[in-house]
Design a protein around this motif. Structure first.
Motif, PDB file in Angstrom:
ATOM      1  N   ASN A   1      -3.527   7.464  -5.590  1.00  0.00           N
ATOM      2  CA  ASN A   1      -2.430   6.969  -4.770  1.00  0.00           C
ATOM      3  C   ASN A   1      -1.162   7.799  -4.938  1.00  0.00           C
ATOM      4  O   ASN A   1      -0.428   8.041  -3.977  1.00  0.00           O
ATOM      5  CB  ASN A   1      -2.137   5.502  -5.103  1.00  0.00           C
ATOM      6  N   PHE A   2      -0.902   8.227  -6.165  1.00  0.00           N
ATOM      7  CA  PHE A   2       0.334   8.977  -6.433  1.00  0.00           C
ATOM      8  C   PHE A   2       0.219  10.444  -6.028  1.00  0.00           C
ATOM      9  O   PHE A   2       1.226  11.139  -5.951  1.00  0.00           O
ATOM     10  CB  PHE A   2       0.713   8.872  -7.907  1.00  0.00           C
TER      11      PHE A   2
ATOM     12  N   ILE B   1       3.528   1.742  -3.798  1.00  0.00           N
ATOM     13  CA  ILE B   1       2.644   2.911  -3.905  1.00  0.00           C
ATOM     14  C   ILE B   1       1.318   2.520  -4.552  1.00  0.00           C
ATOM     15  O   ILE B   1       0.241   2.886  -4.089  1.00  0.00           O
ATOM     16  CB  ILE B   1       3.317   4.027  -4.722  1.00  0.00           C
TER      17      ILE B   1
ATOM     18  N   THR C   1       3.817  10.644  -0.793  1.00  0.00           N
ATOM     19  CA  THR C   1       4.347  10.058  -2.021  1.00  0.00           C
ATOM     20  C   THR C   1       5.001  11.115  -2.893  1.00  0.00           C
ATOM     21  O   THR C   1       6.111  10.916  -3.412  1.00  0.00           O
ATOM     22  CB  THR C   1       3.223   9.346  -2.794  1.00  0.00           C
TER      23      THR C   1
ATOM     24  N   SER D   1      -0.883   0.609  -2.172  1.00  0.00           N
ATOM     25  CA  SER D   1      -1.142   1.192  -0.856  1.00  0.00           C
ATOM     26  C   SER D   1      -2.649   1.251  -0.593  1.00  0.00           C
ATOM     27  O   SER D   1      -3.100   1.093   0.539  1.00  0.00           O
ATOM     28  CB  SER D   1      -0.518   2.584  -0.754  1.00  0.00           C
TER      29      SER D   1
END
Length: 344
Positions: A272-273, A260, A278, A263
């Protein structure tokens, strides 16, 4: 008796010679043709030995096996020197080829277990040491190294087929019992990715995953002209020294977190999270974890708030994966687990 003219005799003689030259097609035919053309055949006693003791092997190489024979004796000796071999060592060699590197290892080790996928090359290596002082020290395993359980060894040395670089690296890293070191030849870019540090352009998931379990150093650059046939890329040799004891980390959990984070490695971790996919995955994992542990999911539970809360707690929300090292990711994984968030 009918008379035979000179012209008829010539024709009969040519026909007889032509018929005598016809032979059934056999597996040895291509090798015989190679000998007639001045090229060395691809196995057995017909390989040529140079003045430096190395053997050149040809003409047929199996491209699907990534066969590039190391012919530079200085590189071979450099690899052996970097391995720091002892007289008591058992060495696993992956992809020995015709044995240019093998014979140098045999001089310094107690035993060499050579794993070779090509039966022709395995036969060539057997003949090369047969009747010599090192014959009793060599054991050849014929087959795909990725499809078999590895034997015990102290050191691994490999002129690695480049298409198995990543799986072989992690097969070695997870091998038990832990060995002392591995000295491996890789494509230059792959090698640089293994040793990359935070901030380097090639730093990524591969770097972090390998460095979690081992110390990795770049030890030697190798020109493409050191091989026959020359590959299309330059090569490098790296030394991998597994950490002993290894960190007590579930690799699937670790890799889930790292996947993650990298990514989009130049984006912030918070960005990203916060992606929908995700967050959905993490919420499903959280609910599964609660069900398995007999815990209740809190009323009004919001996975996004929980995840961002962990990142803010560690002040990593604005951090970028490309700048974080192994210890940073270990802290993140521990904090996520404390919050009940899992990655697999």
């Amino acid at each position: 008796m009918p008379k035979i003219t000179t012209q008829q005799l010539r024709r009969n003689t040519q026909a007889s010679a032509a018929s005598a030259s016809v032979r059934p097609t056999t597996i040895g035919a291509p090798y015989a043709a190679a000998q007639r053309s001045g090229r060395a055949p691809a196995g057995g006693s017909s390989s040529s030995t140079t003045t430096d003791g190395s053997r050149h092997f040809g003409p047929m190489f199996n491209k699907s096996l990534g066969q590039h024979i190391l012919i530079n004796p200085l590189v071979s000796q450099g690899i052996v020197d970097k391995a720091g071999l002892k007289q008591t060592d058992t060495v696993l060699e992956v992809g020995p080829g015709t044995g240019n590197l093998t014979v140098k290892i045999l001089e310094q080790a107690k035993k060499v277990i050579a794993c070779e996928a090509d039966a022709r090359l395995a036969a060539e290596l057997t003949k090369r040491v047969q009747g010599g002082p090192f014959q009793h020290k060599l054991e050849i395993l014929h087959g795909d190294v990725m499809k078999r359980e590895l034997p015990f060894f102290d050191v691994c040395i490999s002129n690695t087929p480049y298409q198995i670089s990543s799986p072989l690296t992690f097969k070695l890293v997870f091998h038990r019992p832990i060995f002392r070191c591995a000295v491996l030849m890789f494509q230059r870019e792959f090698a640089l990715r293994l040793v990359a540090r935070p901030g380097d352009s090639l730093y990524g998931r591969l770097s972090v995953n390998c460095q979690l379990y081992a110390k990795v150093t770049h030890v030697l650059k190798v020109s493409k002209n050191s091989f026959k046939p020359p590959p299309n890329v330059e090569s490098s040799v790296v030394k991998i020294e597994p950490l002993n004891p290894p960190p007590p980390v579930d690799f699937d959990e670790w890799d889930g977190l790292v996947r993650i984070a990298f990514s989009r490695k130049h984006k912030t971790l918070a960005a990203n999270f916060k992606t929908t996919a995700t967050l959905q995955m993490l919420e499903e994992n959280y609910r599964t974890f609660c069900a398995a542990s007999g815990a209740m999911v809190e009323d009004g539970f919001q996975i996004k708030e929980r995840v961002l809360g962990v990142l803010d707690q560690l002040e990593y929300g604005e951090a970028r994966a490309s700048k974080l090292d192994v210890h940073d990711f270990l802290k993140l994984l521990s904090a996520f687990h404390d919050a009940g968030i899992h990655f697999c």
